[in-house]
Scaffold this motif. Structure first.
Motif, PDB file in Angstrom:
ATOM      1  N   THR A 134      48.201-105.406  95.815  1.00 22.47           N
ATOM      2  CA  THR A 134      46.922-105.193  96.482  1.00 22.47           C
ATOM      3  C   THR A 134      45.880-104.683  95.489  1.00 22.47           C
ATOM      4  O   THR A 134      44.727-105.134  95.492  1.00 22.47           O
ATOM      5  N   ALA A 135      46.280-103.767  94.615  1.00 24.62           N
ATOM      6  CA  ALA A 135      45.363-103.239  93.604  1.00 24.62           C
ATOM      7  C   ALA A 135      44.917-104.349  92.652  1.00 24.62           C
ATOM      8  O   ALA A 135      43.731-104.449  92.311  1.00 24.62           O
ATOM      9  N   SER A 144      39.149-109.554  92.604  1.00 24.24           N
ATOM     10  CA  SER A 144      38.046-109.906  93.509  1.00 24.24           C
ATOM     11  C   SER A 144      36.737-109.295  93.058  1.00 24.24           C
ATOM     12  O   SER A 144      35.674-109.879  93.239  1.00 24.24           O
ATOM     13  N   VAL A 145      36.798-108.107  92.458  1.00 23.84           N
ATOM     14  CA  VAL A 145      35.589-107.452  91.969  1.00 23.84           C
ATOM     15  C   VAL A 145      35.103-108.143  90.699  1.00 23.84           C
ATOM     16  O   VAL A 145      33.917-108.406  90.532  1.00 23.84           O
ATOM     17  N   VAL A 146      36.015-108.481  89.816  1.00 27.34           N
ATOM     18  CA  VAL A 146      35.671-109.091  88.532  1.00 27.34           C
ATOM     19  C   VAL A 146      35.289-110.557  88.713  1.00 27.34           C
ATOM     20  O   VAL A 146      34.346-111.047  88.132  1.00 27.34           O
ATOM     21  N   GLN A 147      36.024-111.278  89.535  1.00 26.20           N
ATOM     22  CA  GLN A 147      35.818-112.711  89.735  1.00 26.20           C
ATOM     23  C   GLN A 147      35.599-112.976  91.219  1.00 26.20           C
ATOM     24  O   GLN A 147      36.564-113.153  91.961  1.00 26.20           O
ATOM     25  N   PRO A 148      34.343-112.999  91.692  1.00 29.05           N
ATOM     26  CA  PRO A 148      34.099-113.259  93.108  1.00 29.05           C
ATOM     27  C   PRO A 148      34.723-114.588  93.539  1.00 29.05           C
ATOM     28  O   PRO A 148      34.815-115.524  92.750  1.00 29.05           O
TER      29      PRO A 148
END
Length: 62
Positions: free
Chosen positions: A45-46, A52-56
């Protein structure tokens, strides 16, 4: 029953597969004979959150 899944973005057999169970398994589709990496659900999950934050997320190509 748990099933190995690969990304819907993958057009060929060359990808990473994931098994979501009590722990999370990750393996290379091309090299299944080499085994798998197993991580806790918390670690998975981490990782996914960080990605997801780095690569939308991209628009689905299917």
């Amino acid at each position: 029953m748990f099933t190995w899944r690969k990304s819907s973005y993958t057009a060929t057999e060359e990808c990473v597969e994931v098994l979501l169970a009590g722990t999370v398994g990750v393996r290379d589709t091309k090299a299944r004979h080499l085994g798998e990496l197993t991580v806790s659900r918390a670690a998975w999950t981490a990782l996914v959150s960080e990605i997801s934050v780095v690569q939308p997320a991209r628009e689905h190509r299917g």
